[in-house]
Design an enzyme around this catalytic site. Structure first.
Site, PDB file in Angstrom:
ATOM      1  N   TYR A  18      15.054  67.468  61.924  1.00 59.49           N
ATOM      2  CA  TYR A  18      14.390  66.160  61.906  1.00 59.49           C
ATOM      3  C   TYR A  18      15.095  65.205  62.868  1.00 59.49           C
ATOM      4  O   TYR A  18      14.453  64.535  63.689  1.00 59.49           O
ATOM      5  CB  TYR A  18      14.375  65.604  60.476  1.00 59.49           C
ATOM      6  CG  TYR A  18      13.880  64.185  60.383  1.00 59.49           C
ATOM      7  CD1 TYR A  18      12.550  63.877  60.632  1.00 59.49           C
ATOM      8  CD2 TYR A  18      14.750  63.154  60.066  1.00 59.49           C
ATOM      9  CE1 TYR A  18      12.087  62.569  60.567  1.00 59.49           C
ATOM     10  CE2 TYR A  18      14.305  61.847  59.991  1.00 59.49           C
ATOM     11  CZ  TYR A  18      12.977  61.559  60.250  1.00 59.49           C
ATOM     12  OH  TYR A  18      12.536  60.258  60.189  1.00 59.49           O
ATOM     13  N   GLU A  40       7.899  56.789  54.156  1.00 52.49           N
ATOM     14  CA  GLU A  40       8.987  55.825  53.913  1.00 52.49           C
ATOM     15  C   GLU A  40       8.757  55.067  52.602  1.00 52.49           C
ATOM     16  O   GLU A  40       9.702  54.778  51.881  1.00 52.49           O
ATOM     17  CB  GLU A  40       9.133  54.848  55.076  1.00 52.49           C
ATOM     18  CG  GLU A  40       9.680  55.454  56.351  1.00 52.49           C
ATOM     19  CD  GLU A  40      11.122  55.939  56.292  1.00 52.49           C
ATOM     20  OE1 GLU A  40      11.840  55.654  55.310  1.00 52.49           O
ATOM     21  OE2 GLU A  40      11.549  56.599  57.256  1.00 52.49           O
ATOM     22  N   TRP A  48      16.064  60.466  51.719  1.00 54.90           N
ATOM     23  CA  TRP A  48      15.098  60.911  52.708  1.00 54.90           C
ATOM     24  C   TRP A  48      14.950  62.430  52.640  1.00 54.90           C
ATOM     25  O   TRP A  48      13.877  62.969  52.886  1.00 54.90           O
ATOM     26  CB  TRP A  48      15.514  60.453  54.106  1.00 54.90           C
ATOM     27  CG  TRP A  48      14.531  60.832  55.159  1.00 54.90           C
ATOM     28  CD1 TRP A  48      14.744  61.666  56.203  1.00 54.90           C
ATOM     29  CD2 TRP A  48      13.162  60.421  55.267  1.00 54.90           C
ATOM     30  NE1 TRP A  48      13.600  61.797  56.958  1.00 54.90           N
ATOM     31  CE2 TRP A  48      12.607  61.035  56.403  1.00 54.90           C
ATOM     32  CE3 TRP A  48      12.340  59.587  54.504  1.00 54.90           C
ATOM     33  CZ2 TRP A  48      11.287  60.851  56.805  1.00 54.90           C
ATOM     34  CZ3 TRP A  48      11.019  59.410  54.908  1.00 54.90           C
ATOM     35  CH2 TRP A  48      10.507  60.030  56.035  1.00 54.90           C
TER      36      TRP A  48
END
Length: 185
Positions: A18, A40, A48
Site C-alpha cells: 500500500y 477513511e 488502517w
C-alpha cells in the site's frame, strides 16, 4: 539494497505494498477518491490495517465504490451490509456511506467533479511537508480543519479533521513520506 520506507508501513507486506504503490500518490479519479473517502470514514477509531485487510470485501459490498449505486442503497441493503462479516459492521458508518455518496454527487454537480472541489483546498498541487520522522507528521492541519468543516456543512458524516487529514495523505494531497523514505521525491 533494502528500501527505506516510512516506519508505519514496515509491519506487513500488505502495508508495504500500500505504501509503495498508493499512499501519497496524487489521486484525481472520482471512483478512487470516493473509495478512499469511504474507507477513511470506516477507519475512524480503528487501525488502517483493519481496513486494508477488508478492502476487497468493501469493494464488493459497496458496488465497486460506484457513487451512484451507493447513493441509492435502501434500508434492506444497509441491513445486509450490517450483517456482512467481511466489512466493518458499524451501522452508523454504513448509513454514513450512503449519506456521503449523496453529498459527493452534489459536489460533483456543483463543481464539475469531486476532484476539482477537493484539490481546490491545496491549490491543485500536493503540499510537501518534508517530515524528518513520523514524529513530524501532524494528525490534523489548518487545511484539514477547513476541509472537514466544509464537508460537514455539505452533509458528510465521519469526516473529522483527523479522518480528512488521513484522506489527504492517502490521496497525495499532502506528501508526508519521511525524509529518508525511497518515495520521498
Amino acid at each position: 539494497m533494502t528500501k527505506i520506507r516510512c516506519a508505519w508501513c514496515e509491519k506487513t507486506d500488505l502495508y508495504k505494498d500500500y505504501h509503495d504503490n498508493e499512499w501519497g500518490k496524487p489521486v484525481y479519479d472520482e471512483v478512487a477518491l470516493f473509495e478512499f473517502l469511504i474507507l477513511e470514514t470506516f477507519q475512524a477509531g480503528l487501525s488502517w490495517y483493519t481496513v486494508l485487510v477488508k478492502r476487497e470485501n468493501f469493494r464488493k459490498a459497496f458496488a465497486g465504490f460506484d457513487v451512484q449505486k451507493v447513493a441509492n442503497f435502501k434500508d434492506a441493503k444497509l441491513q445486509v451490509l450490517a450483517e456482512d462479516v467481511g466489512i466493518i459492521r458499524n451501522k452508523l458508518k454504513i448509513k454514513a456511506a450512503v449519506t456521503n455518496a449523496q453529498a459527493f454527487i452534489k459536489i460533483q454537480e456543483e463543481f464539475g467533479s469531486f476532484s476539482k472541489y477537493i484539490w481546490g483546498f491545496v491549490d491543485g498541487k500536493p503540499i510537501d511537508n518534508n517530515p524528518k520522522s513520523l514524529n513530524d507528521v501532524p494528525a490534523t492541519t489548518e487545511i484539514s480543519d477547513k476541509l472537514s468543516k466544509d464537508l460537514k456543512k455539505r452533509g458528510f458524516k465521519f469526516v473529522g479533521s483527523t479522518v480528512v487529514y488521513a484522506f489527504m495523505q492517502a490521496t497525495g494531497m499532502v506528501n508526508d513520506h519521511i525524509e529518508a523514505c525511497w518515495l520521498r521525491a
